[in-house]
Structures are given as C-alpha cells and as structure tokens.
Design a protein around this motif. Structure first.
Motif, PDB file in Angstrom:
ATOM      1  N   ASP A 184     -12.179   5.949  -1.212  1.00 50.67           N
ATOM      2  CA  ASP A 184     -12.298   5.556  -2.618  1.00 50.67           C
ATOM      3  C   ASP A 184     -10.966   5.103  -3.214  1.00 50.67           C
ATOM      4  O   ASP A 184     -10.761   5.189  -4.431  1.00 50.67           O
ATOM      5  CB  ASP A 184     -12.914   6.672  -3.472  1.00 50.67           C
ATOM      6  CG  ASP A 184     -14.429   6.724  -3.323  1.00 50.67           C
ATOM      7  OD1 ASP A 184     -15.032   5.667  -3.060  1.00 50.67           O
ATOM      8  OD2 ASP A 184     -15.007   7.817  -3.463  1.00 50.67           O
ATOM      9  N   ARG A 185     -10.073   4.609  -2.377  1.00 52.37           N
ATOM     10  CA  ARG A 185      -8.825   4.029  -2.870  1.00 52.37           C
ATOM     11  C   ARG A 185      -8.841   2.522  -2.664  1.00 52.37           C
ATOM     12  O   ARG A 185      -9.473   1.999  -1.736  1.00 52.37           O
ATOM     13  CB  ARG A 185      -7.615   4.646  -2.169  1.00 52.37           C
ATOM     14  CG  ARG A 185      -7.487   6.124  -2.395  1.00 52.37           C
ATOM     15  CD  ARG A 185      -6.244   6.697  -1.763  1.00 52.37           C
ATOM     16  NE  ARG A 185      -5.117   6.707  -2.687  1.00 52.37           N
ATOM     17  CZ  ARG A 185      -3.955   7.295  -2.432  1.00 52.37           C
ATOM     18  NH1 ARG A 185      -3.761   7.900  -1.273  1.00 52.37           N
ATOM     19  NH2 ARG A 185      -2.987   7.286  -3.316  1.00 52.37           N
ATOM     20  N   TYR A 186      -8.120   1.837  -3.519  1.00 51.52           N
ATOM     21  CA  TYR A 186      -8.026   0.387  -3.528  1.00 51.52           C
ATOM     22  C   TYR A 186      -6.911  -0.031  -2.575  1.00 51.52           C
ATOM     23  O   TYR A 186      -5.750   0.304  -2.794  1.00 51.52           O
ATOM     24  CB  TYR A 186      -7.729  -0.050  -4.960  1.00 51.52           C
ATOM     25  CG  TYR A 186      -7.689  -1.531  -5.233  1.00 51.52           C
ATOM     26  CD1 TYR A 186      -8.602  -2.414  -4.668  1.00 51.52           C
ATOM     27  CD2 TYR A 186      -6.736  -2.040  -6.123  1.00 51.52           C
ATOM     28  CE1 TYR A 186      -8.566  -3.752  -4.965  1.00 51.52           C
ATOM     29  CE2 TYR A 186      -6.698  -3.386  -6.437  1.00 51.52           C
ATOM     30  CZ  TYR A 186      -7.611  -4.245  -5.851  1.00 51.52           C
ATOM     31  OH  TYR A 186      -7.569  -5.588  -6.157  1.00 51.52           O
ATOM     32  N   VAL A 187      -7.264  -0.745  -1.510  1.00 52.23           N
ATOM     33  CA  VAL A 187      -6.290  -1.079  -0.474  1.00 52.23           C
ATOM     34  C   VAL A 187      -6.334  -2.580  -0.174  1.00 52.23           C
ATOM     35  O   VAL A 187      -7.278  -3.289  -0.544  1.00 52.23           O
ATOM     36  CB  VAL A 187      -6.532  -0.285   0.831  1.00 52.23           C
ATOM     37  CG1 VAL A 187      -6.530   1.212   0.559  1.00 52.23           C
ATOM     38  CG2 VAL A 187      -7.838  -0.713   1.505  1.00 52.23           C
ATOM     39  N   ARG A 188      -5.303  -3.044   0.521  1.00 49.60           N
ATOM     40  CA  ARG A 188      -5.248  -4.434   0.971  1.00 49.60           C
ATOM     41  C   ARG A 188      -4.957  -4.468   2.464  1.00 49.60           C
ATOM     42  O   ARG A 188      -4.044  -3.790   2.938  1.00 49.60           O
ATOM     43  CB  ARG A 188      -4.164  -5.199   0.216  1.00 49.60           C
ATOM     44  CG  ARG A 188      -4.197  -6.708   0.477  1.00 49.60           C
ATOM     45  CD  ARG A 188      -3.095  -7.432  -0.248  1.00 49.60           C
ATOM     46  NE  ARG A 188      -1.866  -7.465   0.548  1.00 49.60           N
ATOM     47  CZ  ARG A 188      -0.647  -7.232   0.073  1.00 49.60           C
ATOM     48  NH1 ARG A 188      -0.484  -6.912  -1.198  1.00 49.60           N
ATOM     49  NH2 ARG A 188       0.413  -7.301   0.857  1.00 49.60           N
ATOM     50  N   LEU A 189      -5.717  -5.257   3.176  1.00 44.57           N
ATOM     51  CA  LEU A 189      -5.508  -5.479   4.601  1.00 44.57           C
ATOM     52  C   LEU A 189      -5.058  -6.921   4.791  1.00 44.57           C
ATOM     53  O   LEU A 189      -5.774  -7.856   4.411  1.00 44.57           O
ATOM     54  CB  LEU A 189      -6.797  -5.225   5.386  1.00 44.57           C
ATOM     55  CG  LEU A 189      -7.358  -3.800   5.348  1.00 44.57           C
ATOM     56  CD1 LEU A 189      -8.698  -3.743   6.074  1.00 44.57           C
ATOM     57  CD2 LEU A 189      -6.377  -2.815   5.986  1.00 44.57           C
TER      58      LEU A 189
END
Length: 280
Positions: A184-189
């Motif tokens: 439930d965390r906002y991440v970038r790949l």
C-alpha cells in the motif's frame, strides 16, 4: 469524445473535481448544521493521538478482524483513489512510514478526496481487517471481505485538506527490493517494459465486459513483476505502453503474491505513443 491526458495538470477533469469537491464539502456543512440536534457530535480531527500507519497495523491480533477502541488517528497523503477507476470504493493513504487501504462504501471518491490531498483518519470504531494477508481499514468484515465504511459516516472518520501543492513523490524501488514494508505504498519502477503487449484489460467473450487483467513487466536485468489493471479503469481498451519506461503505482498483496496497481495513470514511457488517457 475528446480525450484528456491524465498527466496534464491542471486538467478540465481536475478542475471539475475540485469544484465538485467544494460543493460536496458545502453540502456536508449544511447537512451537519441542519441535523445538529439529532446527529451525534464528533470530535476535532486533532483529538487523540496521532500514530504511524505501521503502529496502527501493529494493533491487529491474529484474528481476521481487530476493532480499534482507542482514540487514535493516522495522517498521510492520498496516493490512490477512483479518479481513473483504478481503486474501486477504496482510498489509499500513506505517511512517511507506510500505507494502508481504506474500504469505503461509496464511488466517485476522488471528488471529495483528491490525489495528493492530506487525509486524517480517526480510527476509533473502525476495524483492521485481514484480507488475503493484507490489513485493510474498514468495518466488520462480511462474506465478501473487509466491511466498508458507509458514505454517511465519512465525516465522522475522515478529514481532508489540501497539501502543500506538490504531488506525492513515489519511492524509487527495484523489483527485487519490493517487500512487505511496501504494501500500500506509492512506488516507481524504472527501466521496465511490457514484453507481451495487449490492452490494459481483456474482454470477456461471453459478456463483452472488461475483466481485471494481469500483465508481466521485465526490468533490464530480467527480473519480472506483475501489474494488475482493474476492469473499471477508464483506459481499459488502450494498449499497454511499448518500449521501456517507468511505472508508478501502489504495491498490492494478496495470498502471498505482490502486484503493482497503477495509480493516477502513472505510466511514463518515452517511446510510447502516449501515456494512459482518461475520459472526462
């Protein structure tokens, strides 16, 4: 129908959302004033103790549901809503230490709870529900999963306010780094591609309706991850991006499996014809 890129800021859709958010807030104030004699009075959003989201989650016992009976609140920024149909009847809120999904029995939540706004959640009376190995904040579970907070009860539990005018920054992660602390965390790949192509959502041949669809992404080192596109997303018929680029989304978890759920149309592919689009 004119199509508006969801990454344009400000967009006509965003402006309309904010105007409706103000109108929604005004209706809540009027309703509260008219019913003050008969409706319960709720405390100030600053009453009680502010705790981190991981600390709130730590209250959960080994059962499927843990009712919160303390005057606790969490405060963070909204990083997931239903603006583009990506999180149906759900808000995702994240603080500096973790994130959590809120199960809500209402739609068009983005009008009152826009992406990036600060959200305070008064937790006393809500329930931490274990669902597929993930904790969700809602009400008493039902046979279908976590119980949803009634729309009429939202003013009791939720207080929203504009943040500092900046968009939430996703946390940069590599595929091997993603773990339980990222749920439930906002991440970038970065540096990923969709090797199989196709539309964001498949269509059921029997019903003609979109279905929730999983896609495989691969990074430059050959690590793979699953991206899950909700059948309700507004760009369901559009092709996934071609080439190599970045994906921003919320890390989800169900029955031992991690997935990435795109939020706020967060696909940044330089070589793609266009990022996902929304329909006003």
């Amino acid at each position: 129908m004119k199509r508006t890129c969801c990454n344009d800021r400000p967009s006509a859709r965003a402006g309309a959302a904010l105007r409706r958010a103000g109108f929604f807030g005004l209706l809540l104030l009027i309703g509260a004033a008219c019913n003050r004699a008969s409706e319960p009075r709720y405390g100030d959003p600053d009453d009680g103790e502010t705790v981190s989201i991981p600390r709130l989650k730590a209250l959960a016992d080994r059962s499927d549901a843990t009712e919160i009976r303390q005057e606790l609140r969490i405060r963070g920024r909204i990083t997931g809503n239903d603006c583009f149909g990506e999180f149906y009847k759900t808000l995702v809120v994240e603080d500096a230490y973790g994130g959590i999904s809120l199960a809500i029995d209402a739609t068009d939540l983005f009008y009152g709870y826009p992406f990036g706004y600060e959200l305070t959640v008064r937790c006393n009376g809500l329930t931490l529900c274990e669902y597929g190995g993930k904790l969700v904040l809602g009400t008493t579970p039902t046979d279908d999963g976590p119980g949803r907070i009634a729309a009429a009860d939202l003013p009791r539990y939720l207080t929203v306010s504009p943040a500092d005018g900046t968009r939430p920054e996703p946390r940069l992660r590599t595929i091997p780094e993603i773990g339980t602390e990222d749920i439930d965390r906002y991440v970038r790949l970065d540096g990923v591609c969709f090797p199989d192509g196709g539309p964001w959502c498949a269509v059921d041949p029997e019903t003609g309706r979109h279905t929730t669809t999983e896609h495989r992404i691969v990074d430059t080192e050959g690590h793979t991850f699953t991206v899950r596109a909700a059948s309700t997303c507004t760009y369901a018929d559009e092709p996934v991006p071609s080439g190599t680029g970045s994906l921003c989304g919320i890390v989800d978890f169900f029955n031992g499996k991690f997935t990435l759920r795109v939020t706020d149309c967060g696909a940044l592919f330089v070589s793609a014809a266009a990022p996902p689009r929304a329909y006003p």
